[in-house]
Design an enzyme around this catalytic site. Structure first.
Site, PDB file in Angstrom:
ATOM      1  CB  VAL A  25      -0.971   0.002   1.201  1.00 52.78           C
ATOM      2  CG1 VAL A  25      -1.835   1.256   1.181  1.00 52.78           C
ATOM      3  CG2 VAL A  25      -1.847  -1.244   1.182  1.00 52.78           C
ATOM      4  N   GLY A  83      -1.017 -15.771  -5.702  1.00 49.97           N
ATOM      5  CA  GLY A  83      -0.829 -14.622  -4.827  1.00 49.97           C
ATOM      6  C   GLY A  83      -2.134 -13.997  -4.347  1.00 49.97           C
ATOM      7  N   GLY A  95      -5.289  -4.482  -3.162  1.00 46.71           N
ATOM      8  CA  GLY A  95      -4.316  -4.225  -4.207  1.00 46.71           C
ATOM      9  C   GLY A  95      -3.633  -2.893  -4.007  1.00 46.71           C
ATOM     10  CD  GLU A 133     -13.814   5.490   1.992  1.00 47.66           C
ATOM     11  OE1 GLU A 133     -14.434   6.525   2.243  1.00 47.66           O
ATOM     12  OE2 GLU A 133     -14.345   4.364   1.982  1.00 47.66           O
ATOM     13  CE  LYS A 178     -11.125  -5.898   4.569  1.00 45.95           C
ATOM     14  NZ  LYS A 178     -10.924  -6.832   3.428  1.00 45.95           N
ATOM     15  N   GLY A 219     -10.972  -1.664   0.285  1.00 45.52           N
ATOM     16  CA  GLY A 219      -9.913  -1.091  -0.554  1.00 45.52           C
ATOM     17  C   GLY A 219     -10.278   0.236  -1.170  1.00 45.52           C
ATOM     18  CE  LYS A 236      -8.058  -6.544   6.902  1.00 44.37           C
ATOM     19  NZ  LYS A 236      -6.781  -6.011   6.410  1.00 44.37           N
TER      20      LYS A 236
END
Lengths: 432, 432
Positions: free
Chosen positions: A16, A189, A304, A131, A207, A136, A107
Site C-alpha cells: 500500500v 498470490g 491491491g 477509508e 471490516k 480497498g 482495519k
C-alpha cells in the site's frame, strides 16, 4: 498552517505504501490544484533502508526510526500503512497525541481500538481517516458518514474479502473443491501462505465491525461479530444452491432494528438476481439499505496496491483541505450511543440444510414434526442423491430464530432415521 | 454562526420537497447528533398554499413569495427542489449573491449554468451542493470530488435515466416494442405524459455533462454532449444483441485521453458480463474507471421522493457542518482548465449494424471491401432472416473512427445490392 505544502510521514513502504507514493507522484499536479498546495512525502519509515523498492524513492527520505516522523514538527499527516496491531497502534496513538492528523488503512487497529484512537483524535481536533480500511478503493466510509447521513441505515451487507470471493467464484465456475482452489489462489498470490484470517472470516469480521459502527452510530468491535468462514463449504453445497437459484458468498452482515444491532460474517446463499450475486473474483461490494435511499451498492476492487492507495490518497486530500481551513477534526467519531448487540441465537434468518436420512416412508414426516415443534417452518424440501438405503435431502426453512433451528437439529441428529446433518448455511437477501 | 439551529428555506414542495420534509422530520434526532444542531425548515415556497399535501406541514411555513425566503437573514441554506431553468435560476443566483448556501437537485440548471452558479458561490464562499442532480440517491458527486480525488479519472459510464432503463428492461424481458412499453410506463407513472426529455436522452445528457465536468476538471455543458435517444431501438435489435452476448442500455459516456474529452449519450450494446448489464428497471448505476482505483461502480435508485431526498439531506448536513465551523465554500468548483471536446466523428468505438442485402454470391465481399477501404475492420458477420431474394446481415466492427464508419455507410447505402441500412448502434464496455 500557512505553509506552502502539506508534509506527510509515511509509516511503511510495502504494497500500500508503494501505491501511495506512486499515486502522489503520478497525479501530483492535479492533486495540487484540488488542494491548493503541494503534498510532499517528507519521511518514510521502513525496516530496511537498503531493500530494493518497486518505486523510485529518494533514499534520504527513508528512516528506520519512527521518532524521525513523530517528532518532526513539519509533518502534518502521518499515513499508517504498516498493518497489524503492534507497533502500528503505539505509533498512531503517539502521532495523534502529538496533534498530528492520521490516515490509516489498518482495519485490525480500527476494529479493535477504534475507541482509543478516536478519543485521542478528538482531544486534539485531529483528522483520523480510514477509508482504505474497508473494501480497498471503494468509497464506502465517507458515503456513509456524509452522503447517506440523512438516512437511518437499516442494513449493510457486503462481500468484503477478496480472497474468499475468489475461492468461492472458482468453486462455482469450475466445480472444484475448497482445498484445490485455495492452493491455486496461493500460487497466484490471491491468498496468503497462512490463509487463516481470510478463509476463517476474521478479516471480513473486522471490516463489518467498522461498517456497523458507522452505519448505526454505535461502537461495534471485532469481538462483537459472530464469525464463520468458508472452509466447510463443499462443491455439493454450491451445486445444490445453484439448482435452487442461489449462489454462495461470504457475507458481512449488519442490521439494526429497534435499537438492537446484529452483526455477523458467514457464508450465505443469496438469490442469483441479488446485486451482490454478480460480484465475482477478487471484487468487493457493499450493499446498503437506508430508510430514504432504499437500496444502494458500492462496487470495486477491495484490495491491491493502487486501489487501496486511491482511498488513502483521497483521505490525505481531505485532511489537506481541512488543514488549509484550520478545521481538522471536522467530522469526528459518530458512535453516539451504545446499542445492544444481539446474540446469534436470537438472530432470525432462513436456512439451507442437508440431511442424510433413511430412505423409507415416514422419515420426512418425523423430521418435519421436530421442526414444527420448534417453530421452524419449512419452505422447501428436495430429495437429492440416493445411496442404497440412504437418501440426501436438502431443506430450506422460512425465517426462523437461530436458537430454535439449533435445538431442532440437536433432536434430529439423534433420530434413528437420521444418519447425519450436513452443512447448515444461512440464506440472505431474498424477500418475504 | 452560533445560532442554536440551522434554518432552511425550501423552494418547492413537489415530489422531492415532500421527501426532504419527511426525511428531515423522521430522522431529526439522528441528524441533530451528527450536526450538533437542530435543522429547521423555516419557510417553504409553494404555488398554492391551500393545495392538499402528502406530508404534514405547518401552514404558517408556506409562502408564495420567494422574497420571504431570500430576504430572511436567519435562513442559512436555500434548498431548491422546484426543477426547471426559470425561475429556479434567478432564485438560486439571488440566494448565492445574498451569501446564502444552496443545495439543489436541479440537473438542468447545473448542466447549463454551472459556471454562473459557481462564480456566485465563490464570491461569497458559499456552499453549492448538488448530489441529487445526478442519479438520485446514489452517492456519486461527493465520491468523485473527495474519495476518488487522488485519481486521474479516465472514464465515467452510467445508466442515469430510470425511465429509459425501465423501457429497455421491459423490451428485453418481454420481447415487446418500444411504443407498447412506453405506453405501459406512462400508465405506471414511470414515464411522463411528454416523455421527450427521457426517451430522447436529454435528461441523461444533462447528468453526464455534470459528471464529466467533475471527473475531468473541465466545464462540460449540455450543449457539448452528443445525444441519441432510444426511440429507434427495435425488439429485433434487442434479440440480435442477446444472441451475440450483449444487452442494450442507454448510456451516458464520458472519457478523457491526452487532455481531450469525449462525452455522449446513446443506446449501446454492452456485454452481458459487464457490471452495468445487470442494472435493470428504474435502477441507475455509474461506472467509474480511475488510474488508481481501477473499476468502481455506484448503484441504486436514480429517482423518487425519498431516494432523491436522501441526497438532498446529505448535502444539507454537509452545509450545516461547514456552517458550524465557518468554512462554507470548503470545496469549490473543480473546473480548473478548459479541455477540448472531441466531435463525435473523431470518437472511436465498435459498432453493431444491420443491413438488408440481396441474397446472392459476392454481395458480402462488395460490402466488406467498402468497409476495408474506409479502415473499418469487421469483427463478425452473421446472416439472420432471409426473405425471398433478400437477406438480413448483422455486423459487428472492431474499434473504428465514427467518421470512417459513416463515410462507408454512405457508399454502402448506394450499392445496388443493398436494400437498406437498419439500426447502427455503438458497442461499449468490451475489452480489446
Amino acid at each position: 498552517m500557512s505553509k506552502d505544502s502539506v508534509q506527510i510521514g509515511l509509516l511503511g513502504l510495502g504494497t500500500v505504501g508503494t501505491g501511495v507514493l506512486k499515486v502522489l507522484t503520478q497525479n501530483s499536479s492535479d492533486i495540487e490544484q484540488k488542494v491548493g498546495k503541494k503534498i510532499e512525502v517528507k519521511k518514510i519509515l521502513v525496516r530496511d533502508i537498503n531493500k530494493p523498492r518497486r518505486v523510485e524513492v529518494d533514499p534520504s527520505l527513508l528512516t528506520t526510526e519512527v521518532q524521525d516522523i513523530l517528532e518532526d514538527e513539519d509533518i502534518d499527516i502521518v499515513v499508517e500503512v504498516m498493518g497489524g496491531i503492534e507497533p502500528a497502534k503505539d505509533y498512531v496513538l503517539e502521532a495523534l497525541h502529538r496533534g498530528k492528523n492520521v490516515v490509516t488503512a489498518n482495519k485490525d487497529l480500527l476494529a479493535e481500538y477504534g475507541k482509543e484512537l478516536f478519543e485521542a483524535s478528538a482531544e486534539h481536533s485531529s483528522d483520523l481517516f480510514f477509508e482504505a480500511s474497508v473494501a480497498g478503493g471503494i468509497p464506502i466510509i465517507r458515503p456513509l458518514k456524509e452522503c447517506l447521513a440523512g438516512n437511518r441505515i437499516e442494513e449493510v451487507m457486503g462481500i468484503i474479502n477478496g480472497t474468499t470471493n475468489y475461492i468461492l467464484t472458482k468453486m462455482t465456475t469450475e466445480g472444484s473443491d475448497f482445498e484445490e482452489v485455495l492452493k491455486q489462489a496461493q500460487e497466484l498470490g490471491y491468498a496468503e501462505a497462512d490463509p487463516t484470517a481470510d478463509v476463517k472470516g476474521y478479516d471480513a469480521a473486522r471490516k463489518i465491525a467498522i461498517l456497523a459502527s458507522i452505519a448505526f452510530g454505535t461502537r461495534v468491535t471485532f469481538r462483537d461479530v459472530y464469525v464463520e468462514g468458508i472452509t466447510e463449504i463443499s462443491r455439493e453445497d454450491i451445486e445444490y444452491a445453484r439448482e435452487l437459484g442461489y449462489v454462495i458468498k461470504l457475507l458481512g452482515i449488519a442490521r439494526e432494528k429497534d435499537g438492537v444491532v446484529e452483526v455477523r460474517v458467514h457464508p450465505a446463499l443469496i438469490p442469483v438476481c441479488h446485486p451482490l450475486a454478480a460480484v465475482n473474483d477478487v471484487f468487493n461490494a457493499v450493499f446498503v439499505r437506508g430508510d430514504a435511499v432504499g437500496e444502494a451498492m458500492f462496487y470495486g476492487r477491495g484490495a491491491g496496491e493502487l486501489p487501496t492507495a486511491s482511498a488513502v490518497v483521497g483521505d490525505i486530500i481531505e485532511v489537506a483541505r481541512d488543514l488549509n481551513l484550520g478545521v481538522t477534526g471536522r467530522i469526528a467519531c459518530t458512535c453516539f450511543t451504545q446499542k445492544r448487540i444481539k446474540p446469534i441465537g436470537e438472530v432470525e434468518t432462513k436456512f439451507y440444510l442437508r440431511l442424510k436420512v433413511k430412505d423409507q416412508p415416514g422419515v420426512l414426516a418425523g423430521i418435519a414434526s421436530v421442526f414444527g415443534n420448534m417453530d421452524v417452518s419449512l419452505a422447501s424440501v428436495i430429495q437429492k442423491r440416493r445411496e442404497e438405503d440412504w437418501a440426501e435431502i436438502v431443506l430450506i426453512t422460512h425465517q426462523v430464530q437461530e436458537k430454535n433451528l439449533r435445538d431442532a437439529l440437536t433432536i434430529i441428529r439423534n433420530l434413528s432415521t437420521v444418519d447425519s446433518v450436513g452443512n447448515v448455511i444461512r440464506v440472505e437477501g431474498s424477500e418475504d
